[in-house]
Design a protein around this motif. Structure first.
Motif, PDB file in Angstrom:
ATOM      1  N   PHE A 247      30.348  54.857 144.537  1.00  0.00           N
ATOM      2  CA  PHE A 247      29.713  55.667 143.489  1.00  0.00           C
ATOM      3  C   PHE A 247      28.199  55.677 143.665  1.00  0.00           C
ATOM      4  O   PHE A 247      27.557  56.729 143.555  1.00  0.00           O
ATOM      5  N   THR A 248      27.611  54.515 143.938  1.00  0.00           N
ATOM      6  CA  THR A 248      26.167  54.451 144.141  1.00  0.00           C
ATOM      7  C   THR A 248      25.756  55.295 145.342  1.00  0.00           C
ATOM      8  O   THR A 248      24.767  56.037 145.296  1.00  0.00           O
ATOM      9  N   LYS A 249      26.528  55.217 146.414  1.00  0.00           N
ATOM     10  CA  LYS A 249      26.221  56.033 147.602  1.00  0.00           C
ATOM     11  C   LYS A 249      26.260  57.520 147.266  1.00  0.00           C
ATOM     12  O   LYS A 249      25.384  58.284 147.683  1.00  0.00           O
ATOM     13  N   SER A 250      27.273  57.928 146.516  1.00  0.00           N
ATOM     14  CA  SER A 250      27.399  59.349 146.174  1.00  0.00           C
ATOM     15  C   SER A 250      26.258  59.797 145.281  1.00  0.00           C
ATOM     16  O   SER A 250      25.709  60.896 145.454  1.00  0.00           O
ATOM     17  N   GLN A 251      25.858  58.948 144.328  1.00  0.00           N
ATOM     18  CA  GLN A 251      24.758  59.297 143.434  1.00  0.00           C
ATOM     19  C   GLN A 251      23.422  59.342 144.174  1.00  0.00           C
ATOM     20  O   GLN A 251      22.538  60.131 143.828  1.00  0.00           O
ATOM     21  N   TYR A 252      23.287  58.506 145.185  1.00  0.00           N
ATOM     22  CA  TYR A 252      22.079  58.524 146.015  1.00  0.00           C
ATOM     23  C   TYR A 252      21.970  59.870 146.734  1.00  0.00           C
ATOM     24  O   TYR A 252      20.903  60.498 146.770  1.00  0.00           O
ATOM     25  N   ALA A 253      23.074  60.341 147.286  1.00  0.00           N
ATOM     26  CA  ALA A 253      23.081  61.642 147.961  1.00  0.00           C
ATOM     27  C   ALA A 253      22.829  62.772 146.967  1.00  0.00           C
ATOM     28  O   ALA A 253      22.061  63.713 147.249  1.00  0.00           O
ATOM     29  N   ILE A 254      23.451  62.692 145.808  1.00  0.00           N
ATOM     30  CA  ILE A 254      23.270  63.730 144.785  1.00  0.00           C
ATOM     31  C   ILE A 254      21.823  63.788 144.317  1.00  0.00           C
ATOM     32  O   ILE A 254      21.284  64.872 144.043  1.00  0.00           O
ATOM     33  N   PHE A 255      21.185  62.640 144.216  1.00  0.00           N
ATOM     34  CA  PHE A 255      19.765  62.606 143.834  1.00  0.00           C
ATOM     35  C   PHE A 255      18.946  63.529 144.736  1.00  0.00           C
ATOM     36  O   PHE A 255      18.159  64.352 144.255  1.00  0.00           O
ATOM     37  N   TYR A 256      19.145  63.430 146.042  1.00  0.00           N
ATOM     38  CA  TYR A 256      18.379  64.266 146.956  1.00  0.00           C
ATOM     39  C   TYR A 256      18.753  65.743 146.832  1.00  0.00           C
ATOM     40  O   TYR A 256      17.897  66.629 147.002  1.00  0.00           O
ATOM     41  N   GLN A 257      20.021  66.021 146.516  1.00  0.00           N
ATOM     42  CA  GLN A 257      20.412  67.408 146.264  1.00  0.00           C
ATOM     43  C   GLN A 257      19.641  67.979 145.078  1.00  0.00           C
ATOM     44  O   GLN A 257      19.105  69.094 145.138  1.00  0.00           O
ATOM     45  N   LEU A 258      19.611  67.210 143.996  1.00  0.00           N
ATOM     46  CA  LEU A 258      19.073  67.720 142.741  1.00  0.00           C
ATOM     47  C   LEU A 258      17.561  67.884 142.754  1.00  0.00           C
ATOM     48  O   LEU A 258      17.015  68.644 141.946  1.00  0.00           O
TER      49      LEU A 258
END
Length: 227
Positions: free
Chosen positions: A94-105
C-alpha cells in the motif's frame, strides 16, 4: 436514526482513548477524519494529529504525513515521509502504491515512472501516465486494458473522459464526465481529484467557463488542495 460511519469512527476513537490515552493509532484515526469531507478537510489539524501520534510512537504516521503534505504543496516533505515509511516497512504494498500515486497527482510523471518500475516492475504503467505525457495511442491501449482488467473501476470513466478530450471528441468526453459524477460522492476523500480532472477535460476542449466552474468546485467542495 442509524449512526453514520463517521460518527461510528468518532465513537470508536473516543472508546480507544478511554482504554489507552497514550495510543498513537487513535491520533492516526482522528487525522483521517479531519482530512476528509466529514470534518471539512482540516488538513493542518490532521497533520497535527499525526505529529501527536509520532510523539508517542515515532514509527507511525509517515505514510499519512506523506499523503497529507503534498496536498498543501510540501512535495519534499511527502517524498521524505514516503521513503521513511518504506524504511520502516519495506514490504508494504500500500505504501509503495501511494508513493507512486503521489507522483501522479503532482504531475511528476518521470518520477512516477521510476517508482512504478522499481516497486511494480511486472504491472502495467498507469493510463494516467500516458494521458499526462500526452501519448494518446499508448493511453488508448492502457485504458482498453484497464477496462478489461476491471470494468467497474470508478476511475475508468475519468480516464476515458481525458482520452476523448485529447482526441477532440467533445460529446464523448462530456458523456464520460457525467458517468464520473455518478460514480463519485462528494464525501469521498478523492472527490477533488476527479473534479480537477473534469476541469482539465473542459480546458482541453477549450470550454473556459466549465473549466473554471470545476476548478472552483474542486477548491470549494472538495479537499482544498494547493495543487
Amino acid at each position: 436514526m442509524p449512526v453514520g460511519r463517521a460518527q461510528l469512527g468518532r465513537n470508536e476513537i473516543k472508546r480507544a482513548e478511554e482504554i489507552d490515552p497514550d495510543l498513537a493509532e487513535s491520533h492516526i484515526a482522528s487525522a483521517w477524519l479531519l482530512f476528509g469531507g466529514y470534518q471539512g478537510y482540516q488538513i493542518e489539524s490532521a497533520a497535527r494529529e499525526i505529529l501527536r501520534a509520532q510523539e508517542i510512537n515515532p514509527s507511525v504516521g509517515h505514510l499519512e504525513m506523506g499523503q497529507f503534505a503534498y496536498h498543501v504543496g510540501l512535495e519534499d516533505v511527502s517524498d521524505r515521509e514516503f521513503q521513511r515509511a518504506l524504511e520502516i516497512d519495506p514490504t508494504s504494498e500500500f505504501t509503495k502504491s501511494q508513493y507512486a500515486i503521489f507522483y501522479q497527482l503532482v504531475n511528476r510523471w518521470d518520477d512516477y515512472l521510476i517508482v512504478a518500475k522499481k516497486y511494480f516492475p511486472d504491472e502495467p504503467v498507469s493510463a494516467f501516465y500516458y494521458l499526462g505525457k500526452g501519448q494518446l495511442p499508448e493511453a488508448k491501449r492502457a485504458i482498453a486494458a484497464m477496462a478489461l482488467s476491471d470494468p467497474t473501476d470508478p476511475y475508468l470513466a475519468d480516464a476515458r473522459a481525458l482520452e476523448f478530450a485529447l482526441d477532440g471528441n467533445a460529446p464523448a468526453a462530456e458523456q464520460q464526465v457525467q458517468q464520473v459524477l455518478k460514480s463519485f460522492s462528494r464525501r469521498r476523500p478523492d472527490y477533488h481529484h476527479v473534479t480537477y480532472d473534469i476541469a482539465c477535460v473542459y480546458a482541453i476542449l477549450g470550454n473556459t467557463d466549465q473549466a473554471m466552474k470545476w476548478l472552483r468546485e474542486t477548491g470549494d467542495k472538495g479537499n482544498p488542495s494547493y495543487i
